[in-house]
Design a protein around this motif. Structure first.
Motif, PDB file in Angstrom:
ATOM      1  N   ARG A 149       4.851  10.385   1.218  1.00 45.14           N
ATOM      2  CA  ARG A 149       4.191   9.181   0.710  1.00 45.14           C
ATOM      3  C   ARG A 149       5.164   7.992   0.728  1.00 45.14           C
ATOM      4  NH1 ARG A 149       3.403  11.954  -4.855  1.00 45.14           N
ATOM      5  NH2 ARG A 149       5.518  12.469  -4.187  1.00 45.14           N
ATOM      6  N   GLU A 157       0.517   7.660   3.660  1.00 42.97           N
ATOM      7  CA  GLU A 157       0.998   9.032   3.755  1.00 42.97           C
ATOM      8  C   GLU A 157       1.104   9.459   5.213  1.00 42.97           C
ATOM      9  OE1 GLU A 157      -0.062  13.437   1.929  1.00 42.97           O
ATOM     10  OE2 GLU A 157      -0.712  11.631   0.861  1.00 42.97           O
ATOM     11  N   TRP A 191      -1.167   0.119  -8.860  1.00 34.95           N
ATOM     12  CA  TRP A 191      -1.175   1.222  -9.821  1.00 34.95           C
ATOM     13  C   TRP A 191      -2.169   2.322  -9.433  1.00 34.95           C
ATOM     14  CZ3 TRP A 191      -4.978   3.263 -12.992  1.00 34.95           C
ATOM     15  CH2 TRP A 191      -4.530   4.219 -13.915  1.00 34.95           C
ATOM     16  N   LEU A 192      -3.380   1.936  -9.043  1.00 37.97           N
ATOM     17  CA  LEU A 192      -4.414   2.922  -8.698  1.00 37.97           C
ATOM     18  C   LEU A 192      -4.014   3.740  -7.478  1.00 37.97           C
ATOM     19  CD1 LEU A 192      -7.153   3.997  -9.629  1.00 37.97           C
ATOM     20  CD2 LEU A 192      -8.245   2.341  -8.120  1.00 37.97           C
ATOM     21  N   GLN A 193      -3.491   3.064  -6.452  1.00 38.18           N
ATOM     22  CA  GLN A 193      -3.053   3.777  -5.242  1.00 38.18           C
ATOM     23  C   GLN A 193      -1.914   4.744  -5.556  1.00 38.18           C
ATOM     24  OE1 GLN A 193      -2.417   1.977  -1.336  1.00 38.18           O
ATOM     25  NE2 GLN A 193      -3.237   0.068  -2.169  1.00 38.18           N
ATOM     26  N   THR A 219      -1.184   6.095  -8.432  1.00 35.35           N
ATOM     27  CA  THR A 219      -1.727   7.184  -9.260  1.00 35.35           C
ATOM     28  C   THR A 219      -2.503   8.181  -8.415  1.00 35.35           C
ATOM     29  OG1 THR A 219      -1.879   5.682 -11.158  1.00 35.35           O
ATOM     30  CG2 THR A 219      -3.162   7.714 -11.271  1.00 35.35           C
ATOM     31  N   LYS A 220      -3.328   7.667  -7.517  1.00 33.73           N
ATOM     32  CA  LYS A 220      -4.134   8.522  -6.628  1.00 33.73           C
ATOM     33  C   LYS A 220      -3.248   9.434  -5.779  1.00 33.73           C
ATOM     34  CE  LYS A 220      -7.374   8.197  -2.767  1.00 33.73           C
ATOM     35  NZ  LYS A 220      -8.019   7.270  -1.806  1.00 33.73           N
ATOM     36  N   HIS A 221      -2.108   8.906  -5.322  1.00 32.74           N
ATOM     37  CA  HIS A 221      -1.188   9.686  -4.488  1.00 32.74           C
ATOM     38  C   HIS A 221      -0.145  10.450  -5.321  1.00 32.74           C
ATOM     39  CE1 HIS A 221      -2.773   7.042  -1.298  1.00 32.74           C
ATOM     40  NE2 HIS A 221      -2.473   8.041  -0.500  1.00 32.74           N
ATOM     41  N   LYS A 222      -0.263  10.352  -6.650  1.00 29.31           N
ATOM     42  CA  LYS A 222       0.664  11.023  -7.564  1.00 29.31           C
ATOM     43  C   LYS A 222       2.107  10.594  -7.302  1.00 29.31           C
ATOM     44  CE  LYS A 222      -2.422  14.923  -8.153  1.00 29.31           C
ATOM     45  NZ  LYS A 222      -2.665  16.364  -7.942  1.00 29.31           N
ATOM     46  N   LYS A 279       0.833  -1.214   0.000  1.00 29.45           N
ATOM     47  CA  LYS A 279       0.000   0.000   0.000  1.00 29.45           C
ATOM     48  C   LYS A 279       0.863   1.258   0.000  1.00 29.45           C
ATOM     49  CE  LYS A 279      -1.810  -1.460   3.856  1.00 29.45           C
ATOM     50  NZ  LYS A 279      -2.509  -1.707   5.129  1.00 29.45           N
TER      51      LYS A 279
END
Length: 197
Positions: free
Chosen positions: A84, A79, A115-117, A119-122, A76
């Motif tokens: 991050r 943050e 990938w989604l996590q 991307t979400k956190h940039k 995961k």
């Protein structure tokens, strides 16, 4: 932020010879695997900060009995204070059994699921692993081989730090505590390493 990174071997100065207040300087503790549950619980109890961890290849017991009071960031993006952290525990698979051992393909699939996590956190600022990246602090043996997909992560997301364990400093003269790959500072947290983020 002052960070204490630990891995593989209990640091006697923070455990056997602990004195009250020794951990007060730290804002965060990061454990990179293969450490006794009781040691992590002791540190998080005595420190005034969170302890984040990923499991090592010898931490099978964590699956049913994880260290209490500590935060597992394996698989995961977590943050903390605007930083991050991406956690990927385990080592290269060198025997059939082992909860936290992976082939190169299996680790690559674990990363794909994140990938989604990511991307979400940039992206992420700190890559926290047990095993090193291939060619960057690993060894020639199968048991201590690093992951090529970790190299891909570093090249793509350019984190400020990668913190790992698994390769003990007493394995040989060429085991470095700190190195650099592209823009990323790579820290081998064997026993302990202190740094500022």
């Amino acid at each position: 932020m002052k960070i204490l990174a630990i891995a593989d071997e209990e640091a006697r100065c923070y455990y056997t010879y602990y004195k009250p207040g020794m951990l007060d300087e730290f804002d965060l503790i990061i454990a990179c695997g293969d450490l006794h549950k009781s040691y992590l619980e002791f540190l998080v109890t005595m420190a005034h900060c969170p302890l984040l961890y990923v499991p090592g290849n010898h931490d099978d017991s964590y699956e049913k009995n994880p260290p209490e009071g500590c935060i597992c960031i394996d698989g995961k993006v977590f943050e903390y204070k605007g930083v991050r952290f991406l956690g990927l525990g385990g080592s290269y698979r060198y025997r059939p059994n082992g909860v936290f051992m992976y082939t190169e393909h299996e680790m690559k699939m674990r990363i794909a699921k994140l990938w989604l996590q990511i991307t979400k956190h940039k992206g992420f600022d700190v890559l926290v692993t047990h095993a090193p990246a291939y060619g960057h602090g690993d060894m020639d043996t199968t048991a201590h081989r690093g992951f090529k997909c970790f190299v891909d992560l570093i090249e793509k997301y350019k984190p400020k730090y990668m913190i790992h364990g698994h390769v003990h400093k007493n394995y040989g003269m060429n085991v470095k505590a700190v190195s650099k790959y592209e823009e990323t500072i790579v820290i081998n947290a064997y026993e302990y390493y202190k740094f500022d983020y």
